[in-house]
Scaffold this motif. Sequence first.
Motif, PDB file in Angstrom:
ATOM      1  N   TRP A 183      49.689  -1.750  35.945  1.00 51.01           N
ATOM      2  CA  TRP A 183      49.813  -2.767  36.994  1.00 51.01           C
ATOM      3  C   TRP A 183      51.246  -2.831  37.515  1.00 51.01           C
ATOM      4  N   GLU A 184      52.213  -2.857  36.613  1.00 52.42           N
ATOM      5  CA  GLU A 184      53.615  -2.947  37.037  1.00 52.42           C
ATOM      6  C   GLU A 184      54.014  -1.731  37.870  1.00 52.42           C
ATOM      7  N   HIS A 185      53.561  -0.570  37.444  1.00 53.21           N
ATOM      8  CA  HIS A 185      53.906   0.652  38.173  1.00 53.21           C
ATOM      9  C   HIS A 185      53.270   0.665  39.560  1.00 53.21           C
ATOM     10  N   GLU A 186      51.961   0.433  39.624  1.00 45.42           N
ATOM     11  CA  GLU A 186      51.232   0.564  40.884  1.00 45.42           C
ATOM     12  C   GLU A 186      51.571  -0.534  41.883  1.00 45.42           C
ATOM     13  N   GLN A 187      51.793  -1.741  41.405  1.00 48.31           N
ATOM     14  CA  GLN A 187      51.970  -2.873  42.315  1.00 48.31           C
ATOM     15  C   GLN A 187      53.435  -3.225  42.569  1.00 48.31           C
ATOM     16  N   THR A 188      54.360  -2.590  41.856  1.00 44.89           N
ATOM     17  CA  THR A 188      55.781  -2.890  42.057  1.00 44.89           C
ATOM     18  C   THR A 188      56.600  -1.613  42.208  1.00 44.89           C
ATOM     19  N   GLU A 189      56.579  -0.764  41.203  1.00 43.70           N
ATOM     20  CA  GLU A 189      57.450   0.408  41.214  1.00 43.70           C
ATOM     21  C   GLU A 189      57.087   1.395  42.313  1.00 43.70           C
ATOM     22  N   VAL A 190      55.810   1.540  42.611  1.00 42.54           N
ATOM     23  CA  VAL A 190      55.384   2.450  43.683  1.00 42.54           C
ATOM     24  C   VAL A 190      55.898   1.969  45.037  1.00 42.54           C
ATOM     25  N   VAL A 191      55.865   0.656  45.256  1.00 44.09           N
ATOM     26  CA  VAL A 191      56.360   0.101  46.518  1.00 44.09           C
ATOM     27  C   VAL A 191      57.852   0.378  46.665  1.00 44.09           C
ATOM     28  N   ILE A 192      58.619   0.132  45.611  1.00 44.35           N
ATOM     29  CA  ILE A 192      60.062   0.379  45.651  1.00 44.35           C
ATOM     30  C   ILE A 192      60.343   1.861  45.866  1.00 44.35           C
ATOM     31  N   ARG A 193      59.636   2.707  45.151  1.00 39.14           N
ATOM     32  CA  ARG A 193      59.835   4.160  45.290  1.00 39.14           C
ATOM     33  C   ARG A 193      59.531   4.638  46.705  1.00 39.14           C
ATOM     34  N   ASP A 194      58.372   4.233  47.220  1.00 35.09           N
ATOM     35  CA  ASP A 194      57.936   4.748  48.520  1.00 35.09           C
ATOM     36  C   ASP A 194      58.798   4.242  49.667  1.00 35.09           C
ATOM     37  N   THR A 195      59.171   2.969  49.617  1.00 34.85           N
ATOM     38  CA  THR A 195      59.983   2.433  50.710  1.00 34.85           C
ATOM     39  C   THR A 195      61.430   2.918  50.629  1.00 34.85           C
ATOM     40  N   SER A 196      61.922   3.130  49.427  1.00 34.05           N
ATOM     41  CA  SER A 196      63.277   3.682  49.282  1.00 34.05           C
ATOM     42  C   SER A 196      63.352   5.101  49.837  1.00 34.05           C
ATOM     43  N   ALA A 197      62.280   5.854  49.645  1.00 34.93           N
ATOM     44  CA  ALA A 197      62.260   7.253  50.074  1.00 34.93           C
ATOM     45  C   ALA A 197      62.267   7.410  51.586  1.00 34.93           C
ATOM     46  N   GLN A 198      61.953   6.342  52.318  1.00 35.74           N
ATOM     47  CA  GLN A 198      61.921   6.419  53.776  1.00 35.74           C
ATOM     48  C   GLN A 198      63.312   6.410  54.394  1.00 35.74           C
ATOM     49  N   HIS A 199      64.307   5.915  53.656  1.00 34.62           N
ATOM     50  CA  HIS A 199      65.695   5.889  54.110  1.00 34.62           C
ATOM     51  C   HIS A 199      65.856   5.162  55.442  1.00 34.62           C
ATOM     52  N   TYR A 200      65.140   4.058  55.584  1.00 30.16           N
ATOM     53  CA  TYR A 200      65.284   3.220  56.770  1.00 30.16           C
ATOM     54  C   TYR A 200      66.513   2.322  56.620  1.00 30.16           C
ATOM     55  N   PRO A 201      67.000   1.746  57.730  1.00 31.39           N
ATOM     56  CA  PRO A 201      67.996   0.678  57.622  1.00 31.39           C
ATOM     57  C   PRO A 201      67.416  -0.479  56.806  1.00 31.39           C
ATOM     58  N   PRO A 202      68.265  -1.318  56.193  1.00 29.31           N
ATOM     59  CA  PRO A 202      67.769  -2.308  55.229  1.00 29.31           C
ATOM     60  C   PRO A 202      66.706  -3.267  55.764  1.00 29.31           C
ATOM     61  N   ILE A 203      66.888  -3.795  56.970  1.00 26.18           N
ATOM     62  CA  ILE A 203      65.887  -4.746  57.481  1.00 26.18           C
ATOM     63  C   ILE A 203      64.565  -4.040  57.729  1.00 26.18           C
ATOM     64  N   GLU A 204      64.637  -2.816  58.229  1.00 30.59           N
ATOM     65  CA  GLU A 204      63.406  -2.058  58.451  1.00 30.59           C
ATOM     66  C   GLU A 204      62.737  -1.701  57.119  1.00 30.59           C
ATOM     67  N   THR A 205      63.534  -1.498  56.076  1.00 29.05           N
ATOM     68  CA  THR A 205      62.968  -1.230  54.755  1.00 29.05           C
ATOM     69  C   THR A 205      62.248  -2.464  54.227  1.00 29.05           C
ATOM     70  N   ILE A 206      62.843  -3.642  54.413  1.00 27.44           N
ATOM     71  CA  ILE A 206      62.164  -4.876  54.008  1.00 27.44           C
ATOM     72  C   ILE A 206      60.843  -5.026  54.761  1.00 27.44           C
ATOM     73  N   ARG A 207      60.879  -4.736  56.045  1.00 22.90           N
ATOM     74  CA  ARG A 207      59.652  -4.781  56.853  1.00 22.90           C
ATOM     75  C   ARG A 207      58.600  -3.826  56.286  1.00 22.90           C
TER      76      ARG A 207
END
Length: 199
Positions: free
Chosen positions: A78-102
């Motif tokens: 649960w922790e991996h799929e619902q938290t760590e995956v989100v952080i990993r995937d959005t970090s990998a996009q290399h968007y500006p910070p506000i766009e990453t939060i979006r």
Amino acid sequence: MDNDRQSEANSPVSDASPKSASLCKRDWLQAALEVLDELGAEGVKVLVLAKELNVTRGSFYWHFESKEDLLNQLLDYWEHEQTEVVIRDTSAQHYPPIETIRSVMVNVLTNHRQRYDNAIIVWGRSNPLAAKTYRRAVRKRLNYVKSLMVEAGLEPETAEFRTKVLYSWLMMTRDGLPKTTLKNMIRDIDHCLDLIFEN
């Protein structure tokens, strides 16, 4: 030997079905998460999961030593799929910070990442490990978004408070806001971010 395993030992069934052979540990964990959400931790039983997956109970023991082992691994899953995956995937996009939060918000809402949180919270009332896992996951979520807000130019104290506001909005969306279209959801996310980053 737990009750489920004892029942299996007394049951002359085979594990050799093609369906059983095709299942992986993740299939069992996802099925367990669905049952946890519907019935609570007491409802997560090997027989129930086997029926859900249309396999024999014996195939469970290819992946887990016991029901307790399943429940412990379920928390990590649960922790991996619902938290760590989100952080990993959005970090990998290399968007500006506000766009990453979006992107985080869109990911959470479109994939229903918060769906199982209530089940983990309830489980945590009687299980210290579940409570500890939930608190750790929430800290990871909050710290990640706070770091993005600081990167976007907010002072740390302001970022911490606004991260909690944003997180509360996401949780409220899970718990009671009416279903909406993707277009309206994106509009609401953008409106939320406009308020968060107002000077």
